[in-house]
Scaffold this motif. Structure first.
Motif, PDB file in Angstrom:
ATOM      1  N   ARG A 171     -11.723   8.701   4.843  1.00  0.00           N
ATOM      2  CA  ARG A 171     -12.080   7.310   5.163  1.00  0.00           C
ATOM      3  C   ARG A 171     -11.547   6.898   6.532  1.00  0.00           C
ATOM      4  NH1 ARG A 171     -10.878   3.871  -0.332  1.00  0.00           N
ATOM      5  NH2 ARG A 171     -12.230   5.058  -1.742  1.00  0.00           N
ATOM      6  N   GLY A 172     -11.005   7.832   7.250  1.00  0.00           N
ATOM      7  CA  GLY A 172     -10.514   7.509   8.576  1.00  0.00           C
ATOM      8  C   GLY A 172     -10.166   8.762   9.335  1.00  0.00           C
ATOM      9  N   PHE A 173     -10.221   8.670  10.660  1.00  0.00           N
ATOM     10  CA  PHE A 173      -9.841   9.790  11.524  1.00  0.00           C
ATOM     11  C   PHE A 173      -9.172   9.210  12.757  1.00  0.00           C
ATOM     12  CE2 PHE A 173     -10.197  12.950  14.767  1.00  0.00           C
ATOM     13  CZ  PHE A 173     -10.097  14.161  14.104  1.00  0.00           C
ATOM     14  N   LEU A 174      -7.927   9.607  12.986  1.00  0.00           N
ATOM     15  CA  LEU A 174      -7.165   9.094  14.124  1.00  0.00           C
ATOM     16  C   LEU A 174      -6.522  10.232  14.900  1.00  0.00           C
ATOM     17  CD1 LEU A 174      -5.169   6.103  12.570  1.00  0.00           C
ATOM     18  CD2 LEU A 174      -7.234   5.966  13.966  1.00  0.00           C
ATOM     19  N   LEU A 175      -6.313   9.991  16.179  1.00  0.00           N
ATOM     20  CA  LEU A 175      -5.492  10.893  16.974  1.00  0.00           C
ATOM     21  C   LEU A 175      -4.048  10.420  16.881  1.00  0.00           C
ATOM     22  CD1 LEU A 175      -7.786  11.244  20.117  1.00  0.00           C
ATOM     23  CD2 LEU A 175      -7.677  12.703  18.087  1.00  0.00           C
ATOM     24  N   LYS A 176      -3.116  11.331  17.058  1.00  0.00           N
ATOM     25  CA  LYS A 176      -1.706  10.988  16.875  1.00  0.00           C
ATOM     26  C   LYS A 176      -1.158  10.055  17.951  1.00  0.00           C
ATOM     27  CE  LYS A 176      -0.389  14.920  14.011  1.00  0.00           C
ATOM     28  NZ  LYS A 176       0.389  16.166  13.881  1.00  0.00           N
ATOM     29  N   ILE A 200       0.853  -1.185   0.000  1.00  0.00           N
ATOM     30  CA  ILE A 200       0.000   0.000   0.000  1.00  0.00           C
ATOM     31  C   ILE A 200       0.891   1.238   0.000  1.00  0.00           C
ATOM     32  CG2 ILE A 200      -1.720   1.309   1.305  1.00  0.00           C
ATOM     33  CD1 ILE A 200      -2.723  -1.351   2.434  1.00  0.00           C
ATOM     34  N   ARG A 201       0.729   2.086  -0.990  1.00  0.00           N
ATOM     35  CA  ARG A 201       1.549   3.284  -1.158  1.00  0.00           C
ATOM     36  C   ARG A 201       0.891   4.444  -0.416  1.00  0.00           C
ATOM     37  NH1 ARG A 201       0.760   4.891  -5.838  1.00  0.00           N
ATOM     38  NH2 ARG A 201       2.752   5.914  -6.343  1.00  0.00           N
ATOM     39  N   VAL A 202       1.655   5.092   0.467  1.00  0.00           N
ATOM     40  CA  VAL A 202       1.103   6.124   1.346  1.00  0.00           C
ATOM     41  C   VAL A 202       1.810   7.462   1.133  1.00  0.00           C
ATOM     42  CG1 VAL A 202       0.583   6.752   3.734  1.00  0.00           C
ATOM     43  CG2 VAL A 202       0.630   4.334   3.072  1.00  0.00           C
ATOM     44  N   LEU A 203       1.018   8.526   1.064  1.00  0.00           N
ATOM     45  CA  LEU A 203       1.543   9.895   1.049  1.00  0.00           C
ATOM     46  C   LEU A 203       1.299  10.502   2.417  1.00  0.00           C
ATOM     47  CD1 LEU A 203       2.564  12.518  -0.380  1.00  0.00           C
ATOM     48  CD2 LEU A 203       0.167  12.967  -0.968  1.00  0.00           C
ATOM     49  N   VAL A 204       2.341  11.064   3.027  1.00  0.00           N
ATOM     50  CA  VAL A 204       2.251  11.644   4.366  1.00  0.00           C
ATOM     51  C   VAL A 204       2.351  13.166   4.282  1.00  0.00           C
ATOM     52  CG1 VAL A 204       3.315  11.790   6.647  1.00  0.00           C
ATOM     53  CG2 VAL A 204       3.260   9.587   5.437  1.00  0.00           C
ATOM     54  N   ALA A 205       1.423  13.862   4.924  1.00  0.00           N
ATOM     55  CA  ALA A 205       1.457  15.323   4.942  1.00  0.00           C
ATOM     56  C   ALA A 205       1.272  15.838   6.367  1.00  0.00           C
ATOM     57  CB  ALA A 205       0.376  15.901   4.035  1.00  0.00           C
ATOM     58  N   ASP A 206       2.283  16.539   6.853  1.00  0.00           N
ATOM     59  CA  ASP A 206       2.257  17.145   8.190  1.00  0.00           C
ATOM     60  C   ASP A 206       3.264  18.270   8.189  1.00  0.00           C
ATOM     61  OD1 ASP A 206       2.969  17.528  11.147  1.00  0.00           O
ATOM     62  OD2 ASP A 206       1.364  16.039  11.286  1.00  0.00           O
ATOM     63  N   ASP A 207       2.930  19.393   8.837  1.00  0.00           N
ATOM     64  CA  ASP A 207       3.838  20.537   8.780  1.00  0.00           C
ATOM     65  C   ASP A 207       5.028  20.421   9.729  1.00  0.00           C
ATOM     66  OD1 ASP A 207       2.187  20.808  10.990  1.00  0.00           O
ATOM     67  OD2 ASP A 207       2.251  22.997  10.950  1.00  0.00           O
ATOM     68  N   GLN A 208       5.033  19.396  10.589  1.00  0.00           N
ATOM     69  CA  GLN A 208       6.153  19.215  11.514  1.00  0.00           C
ATOM     70  C   GLN A 208       7.106  18.134  11.000  1.00  0.00           C
ATOM     71  OE1 GLN A 208       5.148  19.060  15.747  1.00  0.00           O
ATOM     72  NE2 GLN A 208       3.074  19.746  15.267  1.00  0.00           N
ATOM     73  N   ASP A 209       8.368  18.512  10.839  1.00  0.00           N
ATOM     74  CA  ASP A 209       9.359  17.584  10.299  1.00  0.00           C
ATOM     75  C   ASP A 209       9.483  16.320  11.143  1.00  0.00           C
ATOM     76  OD1 ASP A 209       9.825  19.442   8.350  1.00  0.00           O
ATOM     77  OD2 ASP A 209      11.658  20.251   9.250  1.00  0.00           O
ATOM     78  N   LEU A 210       9.495  16.498  12.476  1.00  0.00           N
ATOM     79  CA  LEU A 210       9.672  15.344  13.356  1.00  0.00           C
ATOM     80  C   LEU A 210       8.482  14.383  13.264  1.00  0.00           C
ATOM     81  CD1 LEU A 210      11.216  16.898  16.595  1.00  0.00           C
ATOM     82  CD2 LEU A 210      12.338  15.385  14.937  1.00  0.00           C
ATOM     83  N   VAL A 211       7.292  14.939  13.125  1.00  0.00           N
ATOM     84  CA  VAL A 211       6.111  14.087  13.008  1.00  0.00           C
ATOM     85  C   VAL A 211       6.168  13.301  11.708  1.00  0.00           C
ATOM     86  CG1 VAL A 211       3.597  14.055  12.759  1.00  0.00           C
ATOM     87  CG2 VAL A 211       4.662  15.557  14.453  1.00  0.00           C
ATOM     88  N   ARG A 212       6.502  13.963  10.617  1.00  0.00           N
ATOM     89  CA  ARG A 212       6.604  13.258   9.335  1.00  0.00           C
ATOM     90  C   ARG A 212       7.654  12.162   9.403  1.00  0.00           C
ATOM     91  NH1 ARG A 212       7.041  18.212   7.190  1.00  0.00           N
ATOM     92  NH2 ARG A 212       9.082  17.760   6.283  1.00  0.00           N
ATOM     93  N   THR A 256      -4.672  13.752  13.722  1.00  0.00           N
ATOM     94  CA  THR A 256      -4.480  15.030  14.397  1.00  0.00           C
ATOM     95  C   THR A 256      -4.220  14.842  15.883  1.00  0.00           C
ATOM     96  OG1 THR A 256      -5.528  17.188  14.853  1.00  0.00           O
ATOM     97  CG2 THR A 256      -6.959  15.269  14.813  1.00  0.00           C
ATOM     98  N   THR A 257      -3.699  15.878  16.503  1.00  0.00           N
ATOM     99  CA  THR A 257      -3.487  15.893  17.953  1.00  0.00           C
ATOM    100  C   THR A 257      -4.760  16.289  18.679  1.00  0.00           C
ATOM    101  OG1 THR A 257      -1.204  16.580  17.554  1.00  0.00           O
ATOM    102  CG2 THR A 257      -2.044  16.865  19.788  1.00  0.00           C
ATOM    103  N   PHE A 258      -5.671  16.958  17.975  1.00  0.00           N
ATOM    104  CA  PHE A 258      -6.793  17.618  18.618  1.00  0.00           C
ATOM    105  C   PHE A 258      -8.085  16.826  18.482  1.00  0.00           C
ATOM    106  CE2 PHE A 258      -3.711  20.655  17.013  1.00  0.00           C
ATOM    107  CZ  PHE A 258      -3.341  21.297  18.183  1.00  0.00           C
ATOM    108  N   ASP A 259      -8.662  16.433  19.608  1.00  0.00           N
ATOM    109  CA  ASP A 259      -9.892  15.656  19.665  1.00  0.00           C
ATOM    110  C   ASP A 259     -11.084  16.615  19.658  1.00  0.00           C
ATOM    111  OD1 ASP A 259     -11.927  13.914  20.128  1.00  0.00           O
ATOM    112  OD2 ASP A 259     -11.326  13.361  22.158  1.00  0.00           O
ATOM    113  N   LEU A 260     -11.368  17.199  18.500  1.00  0.00           N
ATOM    114  CA  LEU A 260     -12.436  18.185  18.387  1.00  0.00           C
ATOM    115  C   LEU A 260     -13.511  17.695  17.422  1.00  0.00           C
ATOM    116  CD1 LEU A 260     -10.314  21.465  18.102  1.00  0.00           C
ATOM    117  CD2 LEU A 260     -11.400  20.518  20.143  1.00  0.00           C
ATOM    118  N   ASP A 261     -14.779  17.800  17.836  1.00  0.00           N
ATOM    119  CA  ASP A 261     -15.880  17.351  16.990  1.00  0.00           C
ATOM    120  C   ASP A 261     -15.858  18.004  15.614  1.00  0.00           C
ATOM    121  OD1 ASP A 261     -16.703  15.816  19.065  1.00  0.00           O
ATOM    122  OD2 ASP A 261     -18.580  16.869  19.445  1.00  0.00           O
TER     123      ASP A 261
END
Length: 223
Positions: free
Chosen positions: A102-107, A3-15, A85-90
Motif C-alpha cells: 500500500r506504499g513505496f518510499l525511498l529511505k 497505529i501499531r507498526v512492524l519494522v523489518a530491515d536487515d541493518q541494525d542502524l536502519v531499524r 528502500t534505498t534503491f529507486d528501481l522500477d
C-alpha cells in the motif's frame, strides 16, 4: 488511536533509526522488529500489526516476497504493507505493488512522508514517493497489460463524477484536495472512491490510478 507498526530491515542502524522516528511521532508505535523477511512474515502473522514497514533487500525472504505472503491477491486477511528502500528501481516498485503493498518510499523520504505513508496504509489508502509516482504508474500499466483493460468494458459504467474523481486520484490528489477542486464534501469524495473501487475491482488508490493509465485515461506525462 495508535497505529501499531512492524519494522523489518536487515541493518541494525536502519531499524534503530526507523524506530526512533516512529516512536517520536504521535499516534505511531513500533510493536516488533525483524532482521530478515522470514522472521518478518512470522512476526506479522503473530502480532497482526496495523502496518508492516519492509525493506526490499532482506536475507532469507526479500521484502517483496514477504509482502506477497502477507498482502498478495490470494491472501484472505491481508495486512497493510509499506515498502521502503534505498534503491529507486522500477522493478522494485512494480513488484511491490503487484505483491499488494500500500506504499513505496525511498529511505531519504523524511519523517513526515514516512508518517503519511503509514497513516494512509492503515486507513486503506496508498502512498508512493512523489519522485517516482508518475513513472512507476506508467511502467506498472505497461507491464500490467493495458490492452486487456482497454478492450474489457466495465460491467457498470462510471458516472461523470466518478470519472472526475478517477482522474484526480491518478494525478495524486488527496481526498481533501479532490473535495476542494470538485466543490463537494469529504464524505462525498470517499463515497465516490468506494464506488470506483467496487466498479473497477481496485483495492486502494494506487490501483485506481493504475486503472486510469491502463485504460488510456492518463497518458505519458499526465491527464
Amino acid at each position: 488511536m495508535t497505529i501499531r507498526v512492524l519494522v523489518a530491515d536487515d541493518q541494525d542502524l536502519v531499524r534503530a533509526g526507523l524506530r526512533l522516528i516512529l516512536e517520536a511521532t504521535p499516534g505511531l508505535a513500533v510493536v516488533g522488529e525483524a532482521a530478515d523477511g522470514q522472521r518478518a512474515v512470522r512476526l506479522a502473522r503473530e502480532l497482526r500489526p496495523d502496518v508492516c514497514l519492509f525493506d526490499v533487500r532482506m536475507p532469507l525472504v526479500n521484502g517483496i516476497d514477504a509482502t506477497r505472503a502477507l498482502a498478495g491477491p490470494d491472501v484472505s486477511d491481508p495486512l497493510a504493507v509499506v515498502v521502503i528502500t534505498t534503491f529507486d528501481l522500477d522493478e522494485y516498485v512494480y513488484g511491490a505493488l503487484k505483491a499488494g503493498a500500500r506504499g513505496f518510499l525511498l529511505k531519504d523520504a523524511g519523517p513526515e512522508l514516512l508518517a503519511q505513508a503509514i497513516h494512509a496504509a492503515a486507513a486503506g489508502d496508498a502512498l508512493i514517493a512523489p519522485s517516482v509516482t508518475g513513472r512507476l504508474l506508467e511502467r506498472f500499466a505497461e507491464l500490467g497489460g493495458a490492452g486487456a483493460r482497454r478492450s474489457a468494458p466495465l460491467a457498470e459504467p462510471l458516472t461523470e463524477r466518478e470519472e472526475e474523481v478517477l482522474l484526480a486520484v491518478a494525478r495524486g490528489r488527496s481526498n481533501q484536495e479532490i473535495a476542494r477542486e470538485l466543490h463537494v464534501s469529504l464524505s462525498t469524495v470517499k463515497s465516490h472512491i468506494a464506488n470506483l473501487m467496487g466498479k473497477i475491482g481496485a483495492r486502494n488508490r494506487v490501483e485506481i490510478a493504475v486503472f486510469a493509465y491502463e485504460t488510456g485515461r492518463v497518458k505519458g506525462g499526465g491527464v
